[in-house]
Design a protein around this motif. Structure first.
Motif: not given
Length: 228
Positions: A83-87, A197-208, A210-220
């Motif tokens: 199973g996948k676990v992220l900390g 998770e603190r850089a996923c919303s365009s409202v916060l001015g940073n969506t990088d 999302r790219k990190v999560f995409k990296l993790l999804f790709q590794l999985v």
């Protein structure tokens, strides 16, 4: 992929993680209380997330008490089954205390809490601007462990400057070899100090993030394909 976010006493990034997964990344996600131990709703294709915060007030050592929460034995068993676990942040510390990941997280070399945006890069030299917020984020392991991590491609992220240069000045907490994130040999357990998770919303001015999560999804995904 379904996500379960564990809530420990002192977690303060659990809702941030839930919001990013559900609203920004459009993933199915449920909250899990640390005293629960039933993970039967999850398959090995799903992911349990240990969020950031100050579980149990960071008494003894960061993550040392949370490691013995009822849910953690189930998380350990889940990881051993594939199973996948992220900390993230405190979650990374808990994974190391649980021996799901090698090494330890020590107090920052400046002995101060650090909360700021920093740059990290992945193995493909992609650079991301991601927040950190920790007092004990200095990754440490012995040379034999570090050499093994690097040889196996288990170092996911390094602290760097805006151009991707790994320098002492860009290593804000003093982590050994500028390490910001790693995975286990099976590539199903991931730990990092930065907060995507603190850089996923365009409202916060940073969506990088999302790219990190995409990296993790790709590794999985790559691991799942390799297992076929």
């Amino acid at each position: 992929m379904k996500f379960g976010v564990v809530v420990f006493p002192g977690s303060n990034c659990d809702r941030d993680m839930y919001d990013a997964l559900v609203h920004d990344l459009k993933q199915e996600c449920v909250m899990l209380w640390h005293k629960d131990s039933d993970l039967s709703q999850f398959t090995t294709e799903d992911c349990i997330v240990l969020p950031g915060g100050f579980s149990y007030g960071d008494y003894l050592r960061t993550g040392a008490i949370a490691r013995f929460s009822p849910i953690m034995q189930s998380v350990i068993d889940f990881a051993k089954r594939g199973g996948k676990v992220l900390g993230v942040c405190n979650g990374f510390q808990i994974l190391c205390e649980s021996h799901l990941l090698p090494g330890v997280l020590l107090r920052n070399n400046n002995q101060k809490y650090i909360c700021k945006n920093v740059f990290v890069k992945d193995a493909d030299e992609n650079v991301y601007n991601i927040p950190i917020a920790h007092g004990e984020g200095r990754y440490y392991a012995d040379d034999a462990t570090l050499n093994k991590l690097e040889a196996n491609g288990q170092v996911l992220l390094h602290y760097c400057d805006a151009e991707g240069n790994v320098t002492p000045e860009s290593n804000h907490n003093g982590s050994t070899r500028n390490i910001a994130g790693i995975c286990n040999e099976g590539r199903n357990v991931f730990g990092m100090m930065p907060h995507p998770e603190r850089a996923c919303s365009s409202v916060l001015g940073n969506t990088d993030g999302r790219k990190v999560f995409k990296l993790l999804f790709q590794l999985v995904l790559e691991e799942a394909v390799a297992a076929v």
